[in-house]
Scaffold this active site. Structure first.
Site, PDB file in Angstrom:
ATOM      1  N   ASP A 321       0.846  -1.182   0.000  1.00  0.00           N
ATOM      2  CA  ASP A 321       0.000   0.000   0.000  1.00  0.00           C
ATOM      3  C   ASP A 321       0.897   1.253   0.000  1.00  0.00           C
ATOM      4  O   ASP A 321       1.923   1.283   0.680  1.00  0.00           O
ATOM      5  CB  ASP A 321      -0.820  -0.069   1.299  1.00  0.00           C
ATOM      6  CG  ASP A 321      -1.977   0.880   1.335  1.00  0.00           C
ATOM      7  OD1 ASP A 321      -2.911   0.688   0.549  1.00  0.00           O
ATOM      8  OD2 ASP A 321      -1.941   1.815   2.164  1.00  0.00           O
ATOM      9  N   GLU A 350       1.379   0.280  -4.946  1.00  0.00           N
ATOM     10  CA  GLU A 350       0.877   1.563  -5.429  1.00  0.00           C
ATOM     11  C   GLU A 350       2.026   2.572  -5.462  1.00  0.00           C
ATOM     12  O   GLU A 350       2.598   2.866  -4.411  1.00  0.00           O
ATOM     13  CB  GLU A 350      -0.184   2.112  -4.463  1.00  0.00           C
ATOM     14  CG  GLU A 350      -1.425   1.257  -4.312  1.00  0.00           C
ATOM     15  CD  GLU A 350      -2.398   1.850  -3.295  1.00  0.00           C
ATOM     16  OE1 GLU A 350      -3.611   1.821  -3.553  1.00  0.00           O
ATOM     17  OE2 GLU A 350      -1.958   2.351  -2.232  1.00  0.00           O
TER      18      GLU A 350
END
Ligand code: CA
Length: 636
Positions: A321, A350
């Site tokens: 993340d 990400e």
């Protein structure tokens, strides 16, 4: 600004923080550099109020140690840390087991949690990263629907239930197998804080980590007993492996749920987090704080934690993340260590941050920094070109906006480089994750519905299928959000992290309602995996084997060669109109048109001469001269 603590060499070289169980006894060790003294509080049960406090011995450099007899196994514990100001009760961030709601850690021998057959169970063979087909799934959403056919609704154990169905169609793990994905990516299963584990209706995605090395208790059948969640998560992973499906865990090391009151901060105030110049917590995560990954002990904690999940739970990959909150060196080290331990591990994340961060931009792990690291990044440029912005009214290629066509082409080529000079951020297909929706933001159906409210249902279904078909005919890791294979909707909800089962559940009735869509996606997955056309990884390989065709406005066309020089022609029509396309000469089977993907196609389609093929609006067409029986052989 507060002076930042430094972790001494002795601390960085310690590999046994937390509980260590040997034949002779139990050892508990913690680094609490600001403590005057430290005690271990022992509890008999995970929800006990009564405790017995035992002093720890200071062994230098802020490290405290306690040795106990083996009779302490299966008891629960916390640390009582006495600093100049006060006493704090802290839960061990190195804990591997815990009682309900992360209130107490547990002294456990992990060997006792292994299900029968755990050490010898069949693990799926290696899949190359760029040939992976990832299915993003929330543990609870998978089975919470009353029509799921699964008994252990919302639990890890639902994954162990075979032969479940609704309306005669497979649900549960049989459905995953039928769909043909290679990896399931589970939304957070580490222990998170936002819900009461003892409240059966509590719902959250779980992006609020508490104990990084403990499974979340709410997905277990008994959160009170620390062994149970561990064993049940292992049973879930084993069942997926035995179904031939690899498991990716979603890890959120960029922040913790609590800031000043967090376990890390109580033990070593200021050390584990980044701070702004006025001393407050930097909030690059948008969740109140961010971990200082660049500090030696934080980096070590993250890498040790990943290795722990890899070895103890035998997982096959990790999703990170907000990776731009990681410093580049830490990610390089993560990649090196994890590939050393599992060469075929799947890693992706990400390439952005959530909010403002004090981490200098040059140190952030953003696009291009992945080069050579075998880490894939979510390709938001490609996503936006296909479907527009996340939650707004912006249109995309599949809804008729043909001005993004070149960006879609670049995405198809794994965002490497197109002839003519358009260049993306990647050098290899293994460096990109191709996707059109994930748990965040509007699900694909709701996005299309928002942008095209006056289009017919039939047209919206075509747009949806076109978007997924583009992902499944592009180079890179293919990633699909669970349920989109049968047109999942969240009734327009943009951010359903705590919206409960009614919005979030996989609605298994949809499989029979939209069975054609499901079959189309399933067959396309099979074609992608076994035709050999999507095996190209390096930029040069893609360049040599993929050529874009001259096509009418709004249509993307490309020809791919596989190893045997079989030919595949893919067309995507981003307009609403039926259009003629002149194809290169050859004789082809028609694999995909506006109705279906036919893997038994025996109809030869000749493109000799001037006669064009016609492609319907908002659809994909695939033709190949590959003998489709070779695909059949893989399936039988
Ligand atoms: Ca929890």
């Amino acid at each position: 600004m507060k002076q930042i603590l430094k972790a001494p060499k002795s601390v960085l070289e310690t590999n046994d923080f937390g509980v260590t169980i040997s034949e002779t006894g139990v050892q508990i060790k913690v680094w609490a550099p600001c403590a005057i003294r430290a005690r271990v509080a022992i509890y008999n049960e995970g929800d006990d109020l009564f405790r017995n406090e035992i002093p720890m011995e200071s062994i230098g450099d802020g490290i405290f140690n306690l040795n106990l007899p083996l009779s302490y196994k299966n008891k629960y514990y916390t640390y009582i840390i006495t600093s100049a100001e006060t006493d704090y009760e802290v839960v061990d961030p190195y804990a591997v087991a815990a009682g309900p709601n992360s209130e107490k850690a547990m002294i456990i021998d992990l060997e006792d949690t292994n299900p029968t057959g755990w050490h010898s169970h069949d693990q799926p063979h290696a899949v190359k990263a760029h040939e992976a087909l990832v299915y993003e799934l929330h543990v609870r959403d998978f089975s919470s629907d009353p029509n799921s056919g699964m008994y252990n609704k919302g639990k890890y154990l639902a994954f162990t239930e075979k032969n479940t169905s609704f309306n005669g169609l497979k649900t549960g793990i049989d459905h995953l197998k039928e769909l043909g994905i290679t990896h399931v990516h589970l939304l957070p299963v580490y222990d998170f804080s936002s819900i009461d584990e003892l409240d059966a209706s509590a719902y959250n995605w779980g992006y609020d980590p508490e104990l990084f090395n403990v499974p979340e208790g709410s997905y277990s059948t008994n959160p009170l007993e620390g062994h149970v969640r561990i064993q049940e998560l292992k049973l879930c992973i084993m069942a997926l492996h035995e179904a031939g499906i690899r498991v990716v865990l979603d890890m959120v090391y960029n922040h913790t749920y609590a800031s000043s009151h967090s376990n890390f901060n109580r033990l070593a105030p200021g050390y584990f987090y980044r701070h702004t110049s006025d001393g407050s917590f930097s909030n690059g995560s948008g969740c109140g704080n961010e971990l200082a990954t660049e500090r030696s002990l934080v980096r070590k904690f993250i890498i040790d934690s990943l290795l722990f999940w890899l070895k103890e739970y035998k997982v096959d990959g990790f999703r990170f993340d907000l990776m731009a909150l990681y410093d580049v060196e830490t990610v390089q080290e993560i990649s090196r260590v994890l590939h050393e331990n599992k060469p075929d591990i799947l890693l992706y994340g990400e390439p952005w941050i959530g909010w403002e961060s004090v981490l200098p931009e040059t140190r952030r792990f953003v696009k291009t920094k992945q080069a050579g690291l075998k880490i894939a990044l979510f390709n938001d440029d490609f996503r936006n070109a296909i479907k527009g912005d996340n939650d707004g009214h912006e249109s995309g290629f599949v809804m008729g906006l043909t001005s993004t066509l070149q960006w879609v082409q670049l995405g198809i080529a794994a965002s490497t480089e197109l002839s003519g000079g358009r260049k993306g951020f990647a050098e290899k297909a293994e460096e990109v994750v191709n996707y059109v929706s994930a748990h965040d933001n509007l699900v694909l159906w709701d996005k299309i519905d928002k942008v095209c409210p006056s289009d017919t249902i039939e047209d919206k279904i075509r747009m949806h299928r076109l978007a997924l078909a583009i992902v499944l005919t592009s180079f890179g890791v293919a990633f699909i959000q669970s349920g989109t294979e049968f047109l999942r909707s969240k009734k327009g909800h943009e951010n359903s992290y705590n919206a409960g089962d009614e919005i979030n559940k996989i609605d298994w009735i949809s499989k029979s309602k939209h069975f054609n869509h499901f079959t189309y996606i399933k067959n396309l997955i099979t074609f992608r995996r076994f035709s050999g056309f999507f095996k190209w990884n390096a930029y040069q390989e893609i360049k040599n084997n993929v050529s874009f065709l001259d096509t009418p406005e709004g249509i993307i066309g490309y020809e791919i060669l596989n190893d045997n020089e079989d030919r595949c022609i893919v067309l995507h029509n981003g307009t609403r109109h039926r259009k003629p396309v002149q194809l290169p000469e050859g004789k082809f089977y028609l694999v995909a048109n506006e109705v279906k993907v036919d893997l038994n196609s025996s109809k030869m389609f000749s493109t000799f001469g001037e006669r064009p093929v016609h492609i319907e609006g908002f659809t994909t067409m695939i033709l190949t001269d590959l003998d489709l029986k070779s695909i059949d052989a893989f399936l039988n």
